[in-house]
Design an enzyme around this catalytic site. Sequence first.
Site, PDB file in Angstrom:
ATOM      1  N   TYR A  38       0.839  -1.200   0.000  1.00 54.48           N
ATOM      2  CA  TYR A  38       0.000   0.000   0.000  1.00 54.48           C
ATOM      3  C   TYR A  38       0.874   1.251   0.000  1.00 54.48           C
ATOM      4  O   TYR A  38       1.822   1.364   0.777  1.00 54.48           O
ATOM      5  CB  TYR A  38      -0.935   0.047   1.215  1.00 54.48           C
ATOM      6  CG  TYR A  38      -1.659   1.361   1.273  1.00 54.48           C
ATOM      7  CD1 TYR A  38      -2.715   1.612   0.414  1.00 54.48           C
ATOM      8  CD2 TYR A  38      -1.219   2.395   2.090  1.00 54.48           C
ATOM      9  CE1 TYR A  38      -3.334   2.847   0.378  1.00 54.48           C
ATOM     10  CE2 TYR A  38      -1.832   3.631   2.069  1.00 54.48           C
ATOM     11  CZ  TYR A  38      -2.893   3.845   1.213  1.00 54.48           C
ATOM     12  OH  TYR A  38      -3.494   5.077   1.181  1.00 54.48           O
ATOM     13  N   HIS A  97      -2.467   0.993   7.046  1.00 53.51           N
ATOM     14  CA  HIS A  97      -3.629   0.645   6.216  1.00 53.51           C
ATOM     15  C   HIS A  97      -4.249  -0.687   6.636  1.00 53.51           C
ATOM     16  O   HIS A  97      -4.686  -1.469   5.792  1.00 53.51           O
ATOM     17  CB  HIS A  97      -3.239   0.625   4.734  1.00 53.51           C
ATOM     18  CG  HIS A  97      -4.293   1.192   3.816  1.00 53.51           C
ATOM     19  ND1 HIS A  97      -5.115   0.411   3.062  1.00 53.51           N
ATOM     20  CD2 HIS A  97      -4.643   2.473   3.550  1.00 53.51           C
ATOM     21  CE1 HIS A  97      -5.926   1.179   2.345  1.00 53.51           C
ATOM     22  NE2 HIS A  97      -5.669   2.437   2.635  1.00 53.51           N
ATOM     23  N   ARG A 120      -9.425  10.377  11.805  1.00 51.45           N
ATOM     24  CA  ARG A 120      -9.103  10.376  10.363  1.00 51.45           C
ATOM     25  C   ARG A 120     -10.331  10.143   9.499  1.00 51.45           C
ATOM     26  O   ARG A 120     -10.197   9.662   8.380  1.00 51.45           O
ATOM     27  CB  ARG A 120      -8.112   9.225  10.107  1.00 51.45           C
ATOM     28  CG  ARG A 120      -6.679   9.555  10.374  1.00 51.45           C
ATOM     29  CD  ARG A 120      -6.039  10.363   9.275  1.00 51.45           C
ATOM     30  NE  ARG A 120      -5.868   9.631   8.040  1.00 51.45           N
ATOM     31  CZ  ARG A 120      -5.800  10.206   6.847  1.00 51.45           C
ATOM     32  NH1 ARG A 120      -5.931  11.499   6.727  1.00 51.45           N
ATOM     33  NH2 ARG A 120      -5.621   9.485   5.759  1.00 51.45           N
ATOM     34  N   GLU A 141      -4.549  15.768   5.000  1.00 54.15           N
ATOM     35  CA  GLU A 141      -3.969  14.973   3.909  1.00 54.15           C
ATOM     36  C   GLU A 141      -4.168  15.729   2.601  1.00 54.15           C
ATOM     37  O   GLU A 141      -5.246  16.240   2.315  1.00 54.15           O
ATOM     38  CB  GLU A 141      -4.664  13.606   3.833  1.00 54.15           C
ATOM     39  CG  GLU A 141      -4.121  12.713   2.725  1.00 54.15           C
ATOM     40  CD  GLU A 141      -4.789  11.344   2.696  1.00 54.15           C
ATOM     41  OE1 GLU A 141      -5.856  11.183   3.325  1.00 54.15           O
ATOM     42  OE2 GLU A 141      -4.238  10.442   2.042  1.00 54.15           O
TER      43      GLU A 141
HETATM   44 MG    MG Z   1      -5.094   5.936   5.208  1.00 50.60          MG
END
Ligand code: MG
Length: 399
Positions: A162, A205, A276, A332
């Site tokens: 990832y 992840h 998040r 992000e």
């Molecule tokens: Mg992430």
Amino acid sequence: MPVTIRNIRTFLTAPNHIRLVVVRVETSEPGLYGLGCATFTQRALSVASAVDQYLAPFLKGRDVDDIEDIWQCAFVSGYWRNGPVLNNAMSGVDQALWDIKGKRAGMPVYQLLGGKCRDCVPLYHHCSGEDPKAVEDDIRASMEQGYRYCRAQVAVPSYATYGARVQPGQRAVWEPSPYVRSVVRLFDHLREHLGDEIELLHDIHERVPPIHAINLAKQLEKHSLFFLEDPFAPEDVEYHRLLRQQTSTPIAMGELFCNVNEYLPLIRDQLIDFIRVHVSTIGGISPARKLAALCEFFGVRTAWHGPGDVSPVGHAANMHLDLACYNFGIQEEHYFREETREVFPGCPEIRDGCMWPNDRPGLGIDLDEAKAAQVPFEEHETNGCWPPIRRADGTVIRP
Ligand code: MG
């Protein structure tokens, strides 16, 4: 005379090959409309159905001023609730109503949320490479562009990892132990060669067994990460209690959360440091501003999910929350390329490692319908499903 919802329409568009879902709420006032992000890229058509076939007829005629009541009515209108499809559909409407309220007030949405706490929104940049030296070079290039926060992901030789590009000839398999060893080597290298001025982040992840994640978080503690993301899957969140007792590595969690019961205990018990969530997947700006306020009192900072499959409208919504919430942590980044910026005039500006608002009323972003229609969803045999990733023995793993 109240201004009412005249129509609600979904737009499916794929600039730069990313499937986006955007909702447009049209009002009884000529020329007044709002836009909201409803992007759940892996189930985009299901979200469009939820908006066009259920929320649109349910909400037509409602007073656009009643954002909270509309959200609460839509929330219980399907009886079963808290899933990602229906939450994204609600977000499309909710963000559009905040956009409309801002336009009516002549103010950017961040003003409606209490006003700016900061001038701009610091971003973290995605950095990766096939080995630690390549990641180091990518981070140095980012620092030259003004970024002070970088997420570092490294390829694991022979495996599909990832956050790092799959190399030609690489098998699409993945194993946890080589990954954990490679990440430790990566951060040893980065701190040795970059020093400690740059803030470093990493995303597990949810791919490793929980005890591997605990082991990795402990090994990385000496490198003072800004945060370590998604050490566990949402199904394994009880492990956060063990993790907290083992290490002071800051933890970010939750881009897969949909239901308040998934994140409330982690915040209340101060088991994570950054929340998040994907703002559209919890239902839009209305629930996100409440979540941010809750987090503030428990010392948890925001780090809203912001990949390419959040539409530019969703990134604008994130930015308005980031500007107005005191306990903002980091945002992000996704840098939208030319084609996407043409479909969405008014994309937030990115410079010096930060996102800057344009101060137009509402969310400050528009949708060029003609250009959106020129980049429709491409033919895809599984309609954008995340393809399976397997261990060497064939066992499917989490994405
Ligand atoms: Mg992430």
